[in-house]
Design a protein around this motif. Structure first.
Motif, mmCIF file in Angstrom:
data_model
loop_
_atom_site.group_PDB
_atom_site.id
_atom_site.type_symbol
_atom_site.label_atom_id
_atom_site.label_comp_id
_atom_site.label_asym_id
_atom_site.label_seq_id
_atom_site.Cartn_x
_atom_site.Cartn_y
_atom_site.Cartn_z
ATOM 1 N N GLY A 24 0.811 -1.212 0.000
ATOM 2 C CA GLY A 24 0.000 0.000 0.000
ATOM 3 C C GLY A 24 0.841 1.257 0.000
ATOM 4 N N GLU A 25 1.926 1.283 0.777
ATOM 5 C CA GLU A 25 2.789 2.462 0.823
ATOM 6 C C GLU A 25 3.508 2.670 -0.504
ATOM 7 N N PHE A 26 3.890 1.555 -1.168
ATOM 8 C CA PHE A 26 4.566 1.682 -2.461
ATOM 9 C C PHE A 26 3.630 2.269 -3.512
ATOM 10 N N ILE A 27 2.426 1.701 -3.603
ATOM 11 C CA ILE A 27 1.506 2.220 -4.620
ATOM 12 C C ILE A 27 1.026 3.613 -4.253
ATOM 13 N N GLY A 28 1.048 3.941 -2.948
ATOM 14 C CA GLY A 28 0.673 5.288 -2.542
ATOM 15 C C GLY A 28 1.680 6.321 -2.991
ATOM 16 N N ILE A 29 2.949 5.913 -3.059
ATOM 17 C CA ILE A 29 4.003 6.822 -3.506
ATOM 18 C C ILE A 29 4.135 6.815 -5.031
ATOM 19 N N LYS A 30 4.002 5.621 -5.635
ATOM 20 C CA LYS A 30 4.223 5.486 -7.078
ATOM 21 C C LYS A 30 3.033 4.808 -7.760
ATOM 22 N N PRO A 31 1.854 5.433 -7.720
ATOM 23 C CA PRO A 31 0.666 4.794 -8.324
ATOM 24 C C PRO A 31 0.761 4.681 -9.848
ATOM 25 N N LYS A 32 1.324 5.692 -10.499
ATOM 26 C CA LYS A 32 1.385 5.662 -11.961
ATOM 27 C C LYS A 32 2.323 4.568 -12.441
ATOM 28 N N SER A 427 -4.971 -5.670 -5.860
ATOM 29 C CA SER A 427 -4.055 -5.186 -4.828
ATOM 30 C C SER A 427 -3.108 -4.114 -5.344
ATOM 31 N N THR A 428 -2.917 -4.061 -6.650
ATOM 32 C CA THR A 428 -1.947 -3.109 -7.218
ATOM 33 C C THR A 428 -2.624 -2.100 -8.136
ATOM 34 N N PHE A 429 -3.132 -2.577 -9.264
ATOM 35 C CA PHE A 429 -3.704 -1.659 -10.248
ATOM 36 C C PHE A 429 -4.897 -0.888 -9.689
ATOM 37 N N PHE A 430 -5.887 -1.609 -9.153
ATOM 38 C CA PHE A 430 -7.094 -0.930 -8.684
ATOM 39 C C PHE A 430 -6.773 -0.017 -7.502
ATOM 40 N N ALA A 431 -5.945 -0.486 -6.575
ATOM 41 C CA ALA A 431 -5.584 0.344 -5.427
ATOM 42 C C ALA A 431 -4.823 1.589 -5.877
ATOM 43 N N SER A 432 -3.984 1.460 -6.925
ATOM 44 C CA SER A 432 -3.250 2.622 -7.439
ATOM 45 C C SER A 432 -4.194 3.648 -8.052
ATOM 46 N N THR A 433 -5.173 3.173 -8.806
ATOM 47 C CA THR A 433 -6.141 4.118 -9.385
ATOM 48 C C THR A 433 -6.948 4.794 -8.281
ATOM 49 N N LEU A 434 -7.165 4.076 -7.176
ATOM 50 C CA LEU A 434 -7.898 4.669 -6.052
ATOM 51 C C LEU A 434 -7.060 5.768 -5.403
ATOM 52 N N VAL A 435 -5.744 5.570 -5.309
ATOM 53 C CA VAL A 435 -4.864 6.613 -4.785
ATOM 54 C C VAL A 435 -4.925 7.846 -5.679
ATOM 55 N N LEU A 436 -4.841 7.642 -6.989
ATOM 56 C CA LEU A 436 -4.918 8.775 -7.916
ATOM 57 C C LEU A 436 -6.261 9.482 -7.804
ATOM 58 N N ASP A 437 -7.324 8.710 -7.594
ATOM 59 C CA ASP A 437 -8.647 9.318 -7.457
ATOM 60 C C ASP A 437 -8.734 10.128 -6.162
ATOM 61 N N GLU A 438 -8.099 9.638 -5.083
ATOM 62 C CA GLU A 438 -8.076 10.384 -3.831
ATOM 63 C C GLU A 438 -7.304 11.694 -4.011
ATOM 64 N N ARG A 439 -6.211 11.640 -4.771
ATOM 65 C CA ARG A 439 -5.462 12.878 -5.053
ATOM 66 C C ARG A 439 -6.331 13.849 -5.859
ATOM 67 N N ARG A 440 -7.052 13.307 -6.826
ATOM 68 C CA ARG A 440 -7.934 14.158 -7.641
ATOM 69 C C ARG A 440 -8.980 14.850 -6.778
ATOM 70 N N GLN A 441 -9.611 14.080 -5.888
ATOM 71 C CA GLN A 441 -10.638 14.676 -5.039
ATOM 72 C C GLN A 441 -10.022 15.696 -4.075
ATOM 73 N N ARG A 442 -8.825 15.390 -3.593
ATOM 74 C CA ARG A 442 -8.150 16.348 -2.698
ATOM 75 C C ARG A 442 -7.877 17.665 -3.410
ATOM 76 N N ASP A 443 -7.479 17.552 -4.682
ATOM 77 C CA ASP A 443 -7.128 18.741 -5.457
ATOM 78 C C ASP A 443 -8.335 19.381 -6.125
ATOM 79 N N ASN A 444 -9.550 18.824 -5.868
ATOM 80 C CA ASN A 444 -10.797 19.393 -6.392
ATOM 81 C C ASN A 444 -10.800 19.436 -7.919
#
Length: 892
Positions: A24-32, A427-444
């Motif tokens: 989780g920490e790895f994909i949180g740092i490097k989702p792309k 565990s990897t692809f979907f969770a990574s897209t979820l991290v990117l989506d959380e960043r998107r929502q954070r950045d409005n």
């Protein structure tokens, strides 16, 4: 002090949790980068498609290999060539129940027959007629020309029939025996002298050689026969369809060699639209449940698309790897995208639920590093849960991949590989897209235009954090208090005991059935054909041959062969259920030869062979031409075949439907083989052959395969759950819940009239994999809830994971609802069994299992967190916790 089991459980939980924290920490740092790796892996696995093979031949799909039937088929084809294709017309008067034996109707029938045998079909610029494709009865002559049918009374010649002034007399003169006329005609009426005076139907048969091998179809795992299929479509079927306009005095029901594949394939193709609709329904449901339904702040429609992409990538990668390992792709494999959708979406809901629950403050306050930390905590929470369910699914499918039924083995092999990729990409692809989506929502930022920031500022405050949704609050405030009360527990245990008793009763009464008729869609012309056969020829059954080998033995024991009709008589009412010998059901070339010789046998084997060759070339003996195999030099009789048939091995179901009785078919096949063994040296070396024996061999083992695979899968699931959940009691309760669920599914199958067949046995294996998910998530979550009060822990588990489990089940059920409207037997049975699996699986996972855990559940993991705070719910199901808290306050 913790026991060894508890220490082991904590260690396993710590190892899995630690691994997924790092993931989780790895994909949180490097989702792309993680997403790119996932796409690259999918592409690499796709190289396996270079070895893609398909298999559509029933003999290679549903028949255990190296069976007696397969050996008999190979021996039979050595003597009498490849398989034949069967085309048949049931000719009737255009006016229902009228006499078909009038001259004008017989003339129309003869004209129709002439059109079928003379009209040509063009396939790949080459013209083909019946005379170039037909099975020969004698050298250079089609078998139809010598076959006994009503039209053979005029030698299949229109001029002879046209000049006949008494067609009834001609028919009676041709067929001397009443039983022969009864076997040829439907609803025949006779006078006091046994002469036929009328009939309502008669049959015309057209046999062609199967040319699929010549077409190279077998190399591609297919039974396609372009030449015969072209002739059947353009000549036989076209003629049959033209009867109402061109031969107005007639009505026909018909079947051709391509009919079943046309009608079944058409039903499947027509229902592909429903599968597409089911994916669309799931997409909408995911979008509505992952976030806000209305696009804007808090919506997650891109995550809905990501979940479907997760399933698509898993399908592509697993199909490529499975192909690389040499597994074939069969017709039932087309169900896999739908099956994997249900499993993949379930994992997606668990991960989204974990990400939501780990949000402790407003999104705007989270940096990328904070999101990475949250991703680590979320994957620790979700990773162990989806690992438990994925491993159990993998083992359930892996066990069945060793099935003796090739189609089931290959299907489960594909499914097992797909489960691995679903787990990996979730565990990897979907969770990574979820991290990117959380960043998107954070950045409005917008969803579709993810690089564009919304003009309206994001409205948040410092107290903004995750709050339980309505479904979770339902589990906490209503569902759990109801089932965990004393009265609720009593009702639940009593109700599920009754449900299990019903399941046991139904499972023990579940029968194996030949459901081939069910594959025909309603409204098909094949349904009319089968109904007409049942009406006019209720005693007609499967064709079977006795093959006798060895020229010297055939000559030495010729009298025994002639008397075979007497040997086979009187066996129609008990195994082997052989029809009484008649002109339509029995054909013996040796008996025919003796009749032509007036009983004066040749005095040597050489003269016998010469006489036999001359007989099969003569007008009276040409109908036996295909039944005798001479040596290449023409000096020996290598083999002969004696044709007979079984009576109609059917039975009537409780709803009035007529079905093929697989139990009697198995008895008939086994008894026929036993009969040959009983003959011993009294006849030449012999074996039996029927085209249907291949399928019947499958019926013999499919029940054993079902219960054996389910039993082994449950045992393996119990071991996997024990290792991953690391609690013998919880593992036993989960396994018990799943076993009860499967038993009840079998019971409902019996109640709904669903038999054990090639489709339902696959769906039952799938049911093991799907139903384990609902119980395993709840059982694992229970172990993560701390405290001494089991009721409270069960409540917290339901409030935590219940919404995700229910959402995953609901998405699968919504797709199933769409398929309930299918005309295809495969999809109809799939939808019914899936509805049972989802419904019963959810009931056991969200109702029965929490009650069992509240009664006999084990202690939690040492790392489990105790519930925080109290509510009115605690007063209902957790009074002990409240009392404990009050005592602690007093002590302080």
């Amino acid at each position: 002090m913790a026991t060894c089991t508890e220490k082991f459980g904590d260690k396993v939980e710590g190892l899995i949790g630690g691994l997924f924290t790092k993931v989780g920490e790895f994909i949180g740092i490097k989702p792309k980068r993680t997403i790119a790796y996932a796409f690259l892996l999918t592409a690499l696995c796709g190289l396996g498609f270079l070895r893609w093979t398909t298999e559509n031949r029933a003999v290679k799909l549903w028949v255990p290999q190296d069976t007696t039937a397969e050996i008999e088929t190979d021996r039979y084809q050595e003597y009498f060539g490849g398989m034949t294709r069967f085309n048949q017309l049931i000719v009737q008067a255009s006016t229902e129940n009228e006499n078909i034996l009038t001259k004008d109707r017989l003339v129309d029938a003869m004209k129709m027959h002439q059109q079928i045998i003379t009209k040509e079909a063009t396939v790949d610029d080459v013209k083909h007629s019946y005379s170039t494709l037909c099975v020969n009865g004698a050298p250079g002559e089609c078998f139809t020309a010598s076959a006994p049918t009503v039209l053979s009374a005029w030698n299949y010649t229109l001029d002879i029939l046209t000049n006949d002034n008494d067609v009834i007399a001609t028919i009676n003169d041709k067929f001397k025996k009443k039983e022969d006329l009864e076997s040829l005609m439907g609803n025949a009426a006779f006078d006091e002298n046994g002469n036929v005076v009328s009939a309502e139907a008669f049959i015309l048969n057209y046999f062609t050689y199967d040319l699929s091998v010549e077409a190279g179809s077998a190399e591609n795992g297919s039974e396609e026969d372009p030449i015969n299929e072209g002739w059947e479509k353009d000549v036989f079927l076209a003629t049959a369809e033209s009867v109402p306009t061109k031969f107005a005095s007639l009505s026909v029901d018909y079947i051709s060699g391509r009919s079943f594949s046309d009608e079944f394939g058409g039903a499947i193709s027509g229902d592909i639209v429903l599968v597409q609709v089911s994916y669309a329904v799931v997409f909408i449901f995911l979008g509505a449940n992952f976030g806000n339904f209305k696009p804007g702040p808090g919506s997650r429609w891109t995550m809905s698309l990501s979940a479907l992409l997760l399933v698509g990538m898993s399908i592509a990668a697993s199909f490529g790897v499975s192909s690389a390992f040499g597994l074939f792709f069969g017709p039932v494999h087309s169900l896999l995208p739908f099956i994997l959708l249900g499993i993949g979406v379930d994992d997606a809901f668990v991960i989204v639920n974990a990400f939501n629950r780990e949000r402790k403050g407003p999104r705007s306050s989270e940096s990328d590093e904070d999101l990475a930390t949250r991703a680590g905590r979320a994957m620790k929470r979700a990773g162990a849960s989806i690992t438990v369910t994925s491993l159990t699914d993998l083992v359930a499918f892996g066990i069945s991949a060793s099935s003796r039924l090739p189609a089931l083995a290959s299907f489960c092999g594909y499914a097992a590989v797909a489960i691995v990729f679903l787990w990996l990409f979730a565990s990897t692809f979907f969770a990574s897209t979820l991290v990117l989506d959380e960043r998107r929502q954070r950045d409005n930022r917008h969803e579709c235009l993810c690089c564009v920031t919304r003009s309206k500022p994001l409205e948040e405050d410092e107290s903004d954090k995750y709050e339980e949704d309505r479904v979770s609050r339902y589990f906490r405030n209503y569902h759990a208090p109801a089932i965990l009360s004393k009265v609720g527990k009593a009702i639940i245990l009593l109700s599920f005991s009754g449900l299990l008793a019903f399941g046991i009763w139904g499972a023990t009464n579940l029968s194996v059935e030949n459901t081939q008729r069910s594959f025909i869609p309603s409204g098909s012309y094949l349904t009319d054909y089968i109904n007409t056969i049942d009406q006019y020829y209720p005693d007609s059954g499967i064709e079977v041959f006795f093959v006798f080998e060895g020229s010297s033995d055939i000559y030495a024991k010729r009298e025994e062969l002639v008397a075979l009709d007497s040997t086979l008589s009187g066996k129609s009412t008990e195994p082997p259920f052989l029809a009484e010998p008649s002109i339509d059901t029995y054909r013996n070339p040796v008996a025919g030869l003796k009749s032509s010789l007036n009983g004066a046998w040749p005095t040597s084997e050489d003269q016998f062979v010469v006489a036999f060759k001359a007989f099969t070339a003569s007008e009276s003996g040409r109908k036996y031409g295909a039944d005798v195999k001479f040596s290449d030099d023409g000096t020996k009789v290598d083999a002969i075949r004696v044709q007979t048939a079984y009576v109609a091995l059917t039975r009537e179901k409780a709803n009035g439907d007529i079905i093929d009785d697989s139990d009697r078919q198995i008895e008939a096949m086994d008894a026929t083989r036993a009969l040959v063994e009983e003959w011993g040296d009294g006849v030449p070396s012999a074996f039996t052959y029927s085209e249907q024996f291949i399928s019947i061999e499958g019926f013999k083992i499919i029940r054993t395969e079902l219960f054996q695979n389910v039993g082994l899968s449950l045992l393996a699931v119990a071991v996997i759950v024990l290792i991953t959940v690391a609690s013998p009691v919880t593992a036993a309760l989960i396994t018990l819940s799943v076993a009860a669920c499967i038993t009840e599914i079998l019971g409902f199958m019996h109640a709904l009239g669903i038999a054990i067949d090639s489709v339902s046995v696959i769906n039952i294996v799938l049911a093991v994999g799907l139903s384990i998910d609902y119980s395993a998530h709840v059982g694992h979550c229970f172990m993560l809830k701390g405290g001494d009060n089991k009721d409270r822990r069960a409540l917290e588990a339901l409030a935590d994971i219940g919404a995700a489990v229910l959402s995953g089940a609901t998405s699968t059920f919504l797709a199933v609802v769409v398929l309930l409207f299918s005309k295809s037997y495969v999809f109809a049975i799939l939808s019914q069994q899936f509805a049972l699996t989802v419904g019963l699986g959810v009931l056991h996972g969200l109702v029965l299992l929490p009650v069992l855990l509240s009664l006999v559940g084990p202690k939690p993991f040492l790392s489990a967190e105790s519930p925080v705070g109290t509510s009115k719910v605690d007063k209902v199901v957790a009074d002990n916790d409240l009392e404990l808290e009050e005592k602690e306050v007093l002590n302080e």
